[in-house]
Scaffold this active site. Structure first.
Site, short mmCIF file in Angstrom:
data_model
loop_
_atom_site.label_atom_id
_atom_site.label_comp_id
_atom_site.label_asym_id
_atom_site.label_seq_id
_atom_site.Cartn_x
_atom_site.Cartn_y
_atom_site.Cartn_z
N GLU A 239 -17.57 -29.18 25.69
CA GLU A 239 -18.28 -30.43 25.97
C GLU A 239 -17.56 -31.63 25.37
OE1 GLU A 239 -20.55 -30.58 28.08
OE2 GLU A 239 -20.96 -28.45 28.26
N HIS A 242 -14.62 -32.73 27.40
CA HIS A 242 -15.06 -33.58 28.51
C HIS A 242 -15.23 -35.02 28.04
CE1 HIS A 242 -15.54 -31.02 31.92
NE2 HIS A 242 -16.47 -30.25 31.39
#
Length: 699
Positions: A239, A242
């Site tokens: 995550e 990202h």
């Protein structure tokens, strides 16, 4: 925002939500005219003192507003421990030109301003003329940003100087990226029971480098007993990558810096980051990525680019899983044991133009290694030309050979089939998965931390007496995935052991017969013992280990608040808190530590050995480090309102196969301990024991 699914059933289901959610977040960047001098200076070319430095991530946790009974302390503890470990890891991978002075985030004029001056001939054209009376501050994916982190704002007359409404906050010192952390049970968590966490980037600097983002953990999902600490860490890493730039929304902002990060005057926005090849496949075409993928596949020179997963359209934020299965940045998650921070992903961050990358941090990706330019194509995956893929629906071995697997497919594979780990009990390296008696174990399987999955059709049961070739008897079943011990003899060579058999050399690419069994065991090629590390310890009982792979047990006596007694559940909670503190002190991942317990007399015990796929120092080195640090600085942890401190530590090492070596190491360790204690007594008398709190920094 991206949602990464924990595959509890071995099959990826549902769709990735990253693109549509990141698209819903308004990315803010500072207007140059409003940037303070110290901020401008951080993006202009300056003397050599402004060289890349490790990325400084400051984390801020805010508890989501939920009813008291809905608060999940277990999920919160696990999430914060994962954030701490992950941000530390990223700081060892990515470097940036450091922000000079305190980091301040921008306010969104569309939020605080109701109207602007519209006459282009006036000096305050496009500046705020009417404030929004309902303005309540800034947020990032639902997490409120403190005013202290934000620039101020003003109300402007049509002519003249502004009225200051809110001054600049003090900002955040020693920070290049602000990460806001929430543990909640949002509507997205409710709709997707397998989601671990999701994240978004919210603010950029003047050169579009991400400055701030939020990660939201689905707290109730973190309770799953199948979800390990390493799983949460790997999902967190995915995550954050990202939010730091690996996103379809950010690809178009990547920069080309041919002279390096320090020569910013030579940087420009990349003209082309993605394009389609002659087959219509979307590619990430930047140079380091293309070169890294070519090297991985064993292709001379370079390739056109690395394929991106297109299930959600052209703004893909993941690698094509047919080609880069097991990469940290594919769209599905099969657990930490099967996931790698691969070289191609790190090459992408180099190509972003925002980061200097420590490529030595990359983990080897076995999937497709050396398989050539046609590997992973829909047109070739079903031809049987590569044993990374399978056909039918039978049982076999996951390509890393840690697990048994079922030949299966999902929407990201577009008809290609691979062996996916079974839903339960497929891990060959978990002893608890083993059968208890030989009568239940006709295939001679051994579940052990040095066991791996092999295709075999071995059986100890009596077959047809009319068969003259037992290895090809018609009564034998087709080969399937089975768990057997292995040990490396040298690079690319190994031996196997079946229940009750001696060690048998296993020539990669060949099949062997095992004494006492009918059938064959097939030796995989190019999958096991790929490093030249000498013989690995993987024997039958009594177990033996190399000096680099010691099986140790750490014991810590705790002293706490007088009169404070703990029930069984409280002791289990305290054991988890102590373990997290120990992991943080060691500076490693949790894969070294197993089966933590605390007795009624407050003695904490944990076993130490490296799980398969665990990366980092040897257990022996960690053994020595912890011996020293725990004597010099005891652990101090909080549990409820009580404080517990370690009183002493013991490290026992199991070397049963060599008593003389055991005595030697114990004697050496005792002498070393005496020397450490003598040297430390003077300083310990004056040393104030620092308080260790298991949580990310909030300053």
């Amino acid at each position: 925002m991206k949602m990464w699914r924990l595959l509890l059933l071995g099959v990826a289901t549902g769709r990735c939500l990253h693109e549509e959610t990141q698209k819903s977040v308004r990315l803010l960047r500072p207007p140059f005219s409003q940037m303070p001098t110290h901020f401008r200076s951080s993006i202009l070319p300056l003397p050599g003192s402004h060289e890349p430095r490790p990325l400084r991530i400051q984390t801020y946790y805010s508890r989501a507003p939920v009813p008291g009974e809905a608060w999940d302390p277990e999920g919160e503890t696990r999430a914060l421990a994962a954030v701490t470990e992950t941000t530390r890891r990223i700081q060892g991978i990515l470097a940036v030109l450091p922000v000079q002075g305190p980091l301040l985030l921008s306010r969104d004029p569309a939020q605080y301003c109701h109207a602007v001056w519209g006459d282009p001939d006036t000096p305050n054209y496009q500046r705020c003329s009417i404030l929004n009376p309902g303005y309540k501050g800034e947020s990032c994916l639902g997490a409120k940003i403190p005013d202290a982190h934000l620039r101020g704002y003003s109300l402007w007359p049509e002519h003249g100087l502004p009225q200051l409404i809110q001054p600049d906050g003090p900002g955040v010192q020693n920070a290049d990226f602000l990460l806001y952390v929430q543990v909640a049970h949002t509507s997205k968590c409710h709709k997707e029971p397998s989601v671990i966490a999701y994240a978004a980037c919210c603010q950029l600097d003047s050169e579009d480098r991400p400055l701030a983002g939020t990660i939201v953990y689905c707290g109730q999902h973190l309770r799953s007993p199948t979800l390990s600490h390493d799983d949460i860490v790997m999902a967190t890493l995915h995550e954050l990558l990202h939010a730091l730039g690996f996103s379809g929304q950010l690809f178009k902002m990547w920069r080309d810096c041919p002279s390096g990060l320090s020569a910013r005057e030579n940087c420009s926005t990349r003209k082309q980051v993605t394009r389609r090849d002659e087959r219509g496949q979307l590619l990430l075409t930047t140079p380091a990525v293309s070169h890294s993928l070519a090297k991985h596949l064993g292709v001379p020179g370079t390739l056109q680019g690395a394929p991106l997963e297109e299930k959600q359209g052209s703004l893909s934020s993941h690698w094509e899983s047919r080609l880069l299965q097991g990469s940290i940045m594919t769209a599905t998650f099969h657990g930490a044991q099967h996931t790698r921070l691969d070289p191609v992903t790190l090459a992408a961050f180099e190509d972003s133009g925002w980061y200097q990358v420590n490529h030595s941090a990359a983990e080897e990706l076995l999937w497709g290694q050396g398989s050539g330019p046609d590997f992973g194509l829909v047109s070739t995956c079903r031809t049987g030309s590569s044993d990374f893929f399978c056909t039918g629906s039978g049982l076999g071995c996951h390509y890393l050979h840690l697990d048994k697997g079922s030949c299966d497919s999902d929407s990201t594979l577009e008809g290609c089939r691979i062996y996916k780990p079974l839903a339960k009990g497929s891990e060959c390296w978990k002893e608890e998965n083993g059968l208890h008696t030989r009568a239940e174990n006709p295939h001679g399987e051994i579940y052990h931390r040095h066991s791996r999955c092999f295709l075999a059709n071995l059986t100890s049961q009596v077959l047809s007496k009319h068969t003259s070739q037992p290895s090809t008897a018609p009564d034998l079943e087709d080969p399937t995935g089975c768990c057997y011990l292995h040990q490396c003899t040298h690079k690319g060579a190994y031996e196997v052991q079946v229940e009750g058999s001696p060690w048998i050399p296993c020539l990669p690419g060949k099949a062997v017969q095992i004494p006492g069994y009918d059938g064959l065991l097939y030796c995989p090629q190019g999958r096991l013992c790929l490093r030249d590390e000498g013989a690995r310890a993987a024997t039958s009982q009594p177990m033996s280990f190399t000096t680099q792979d010691l099986l140790s047990q750490l014991s810590l006596r705790l002293t706490g608040t007088p009169g404070h007694s703990l029930g069984k559940g409280q002791r289990e909670e305290l054991a988890e808190v102590v373990l997290q503190a120990l992991v943080m002190r060691a500076g490693t991942s949790r894969c070294y530590f197993h089966s933590p317990t605390i007795t009624t007399s407050l003695v904490f015990t944990v076993s130490m050995w490296k799980s398969p796929g665990c990366h980092g120092p040897s257990v022996a080195m960690l053994h020595r480090t912890l011996t020293l640090t725990l004597q010099m600085k005891p652990l101090q942890v909080h549990h409820g309102e009580a404080i517990f401190t370690t009183d002493y530590s013991k490290l026992w090492t199991s070397l049963d196969h060599n008593p003389s070596m055991t005595e030697l190491l114990l004697s050496t360790g005792f002498c070393l301990l005496v020397l450490i204690l003598v040297g430390a007594l003077g300083t310990l008398a004056y040393q104030k024991r620092a308080m260790l709190q298991v949580a990310p920094s909030t300053t």
